[in-house]
Design an enzyme around this catalytic site. Sequence first.
Site, PDB file in Angstrom:
ATOM      1  NE  ARG A 260     -18.939   0.368  -1.884  1.00 54.90           N
ATOM      2  CZ  ARG A 260     -19.189   1.086  -2.986  1.00 54.90           C
ATOM      3  NH1 ARG A 260     -18.258   1.278  -3.856  1.00 54.90           N
ATOM      4  NH2 ARG A 260     -20.388   1.613  -3.198  1.00 54.90           N
ATOM      5  CB  THR A 261     -21.826  -5.359   1.532  1.00 57.13           C
ATOM      6  OG1 THR A 261     -21.435  -4.107   2.075  1.00 57.13           O
ATOM      7  CG2 THR A 261     -21.919  -6.392   2.645  1.00 57.13           C
TER       8      THR A 261
ATOM      9  CE  LYS B 227     -44.410 -14.754  -5.347  1.00 56.84           C
ATOM     10  NZ  LYS B 227     -44.171 -16.194  -5.519  1.00 56.84           N
TER      11      LYS B 227
ATOM     12  NE  ARG C 113     -26.261  -3.759   2.775  1.00 56.98           N
ATOM     13  CZ  ARG C 113     -25.311  -2.990   2.251  1.00 56.98           C
ATOM     14  NH1 ARG C 113     -25.565  -2.240   1.200  1.00 56.98           N
ATOM     15  NH2 ARG C 113     -24.117  -2.966   2.779  1.00 56.98           N
TER      16      ARG C 113
ATOM     17  CG  HIS D 157     -22.233  -2.582   7.230  1.00 63.79           C
ATOM     18  ND1 HIS D 157     -21.796  -3.869   6.936  1.00 63.79           N
ATOM     19  CD2 HIS D 157     -22.308  -1.939   6.034  1.00 63.79           C
ATOM     20  CE1 HIS D 157     -21.621  -3.984   5.630  1.00 63.79           C
ATOM     21  NE2 HIS D 157     -21.925  -2.833   5.062  1.00 63.79           N
TER      22      HIS D 157
HETATM   23  C1  NCD Z   1     -22.415   1.440   3.419  1.00 65.00           C
HETATM   24  C2  NCD Z   1     -23.736   0.841   3.836  1.00 65.00           C
HETATM   25  O1  NCD Z   1     -24.416   0.197   3.056  1.00 65.00           O
HETATM   26  O2  NCD Z   1     -24.044   1.021   5.008  1.00 65.00           O
HETATM   27  N1  NCD Z   1     -21.883   0.879   2.265  1.00 65.00           N
HETATM   28  C3  NCD Z   1     -21.101  -0.231   2.379  1.00 65.00           C
HETATM   29  O3  NCD Z   1     -21.556  -1.272   2.763  1.00 65.00           O
HETATM   30  N2  NCD Z   1     -19.815  -0.131   2.075  1.00 65.00           N
HETATM   31  C4  NCD Z   1     -22.363   2.916   3.448  1.00 65.00           C
HETATM   32  C5  NCD Z   1     -23.452   3.718   2.815  1.00 65.00           C
HETATM   33  O4  NCD Z   1     -24.383   3.211   2.198  1.00 65.00           O
HETATM   34  O5  NCD Z   1     -23.356   4.949   2.930  1.00 65.00           O
END
Ligand code: NCD
Length: 450
Positions: free
Chosen positions: A83-84, A112, A133, A171
């Site tokens: 999703r993100t 590396k 991320r 997040h």
């Molecule tokens: C979440 C995350 O990556 O923190 N997912 C997201 O971004 N919608 C939730 C999860 O991984 O449980």
Amino acid sequence: MAMSGLAGRHVISIFDLSNDEIEGVFRLTDRFLSALQRGPLSLVAPRRKRGARAKARGNDLAAIGRLCTGQVLATVFFEPSTRTRLSFEAAMNRLGGRVISVADARTSSAAKGERLSDTVRVIASYADAIVLRHPNEGAAALAAESLDEQRLAELGRRVPIINGGDGAHEHPTQTLCDLYTIKRDHGKIEGLNVALCGDLLHARTVHSLSYGLARFGANIKCISPPELRLPRYVKRRLEIEFECVPAEYESFSDLAAPDRQHVIYAAEKRRRRAAKHLVSDEDLQEIIGRLLDVVYVTRVQAERFAEPERAEAVRGSYSIDAEVLRRIGRDTTILHPLPRVNEVDYAVDQDARAAYFRQASYGVPIRMALMALLLGRKRLRRRGKESEEAAAEKRVNHWGTTVRCQNPTCITNNERGMLPRMEAVGDTGLLRCAYCDQEQEASGASGGEK
Ligand code: NCD
């Protein structure tokens, strides 16, 4: 380099946006959402002669589809994501921009042994904004810091870093989706009763959301196994900065016990009946369920457990099923950041209260709004009273000791040559890490948070 409004702002934590700014993002999201619902933006090219109204609408759609023309977003994902990453990429495409992507750490030079700060400095010269991320808490703060004034001067522009999830820490853009869904469904956030359920210790979405909820004045109820409760640093922040003390329960049925009196009175008020001495335990549980406006569920974050067998033991200890559906109110919204594993029965999807797929779909207009603002293509009409720039400055500048953070997954313990930054938490005898926010005894005697 002076910043104006949200243009060029890093979004590392939900605290980097003021409440007014979040409301501004939501107003723009409303516009983008209704444009998306009318048709595919990039395909709209109003050439034919049409009625004035159709023309105005077409122009609006076309204008949105060109907002970020010529700009490049880099999505850099060192942890799995559906999703993100894809909603950021869809958002940038919908705005007419382009995307470059690292979808897997194994395909970048991180494999590396390249330091994160070097990777970020390089990508900043290829892109106009970076979504990161990373498995380590504090990674996004480090990325923002690696774009220091000297680097920015070389680049000749600010490159916003957006935290797409840093370990078990925060997040913030998921929180924008969560708060937006709540606001759309209930017309407000203030005063709502929101239950956060599941792995509250490791779920970064829950940490950012709890701050957002507290800031907008919602009541927080936490439902989790005892070993997965909110981390101490999150609770302390909720309590000290927002006078918000989340009520803690182990299950939906326990929701009745601790603040029984309070709930009875609340129930009395809501139901307009003198229930104080008349409500049986069974009735009470019925009423409590109906007092929940939002139930927010998260999966057990197995990948963050030091011992994965422990994740197995708590899996399935809470879940939304037909029984919970029966207990909660007709207007209760069920949210989940997704992916779900087994915390929400598939049968629940058919229920009108299940809002998680809609919540995920708002990810595109939310991130369109955020990108348009951070890239300076849109401006908010009103600015937040207190500038969050100051908060960001504080985060990166005024900390410093030689004590190391005791959280083994903090970025300071995983990036080569990185200095720790700890700050005293008032006169509590605790130190807090500037990157991961976790606290430890100043004496260094006790272990980290987890
Ligand atoms: C979440 C995350 O990556 O923190 N997912 C997201 O971004 N919608 C939730 C999860 O991984 O449980």
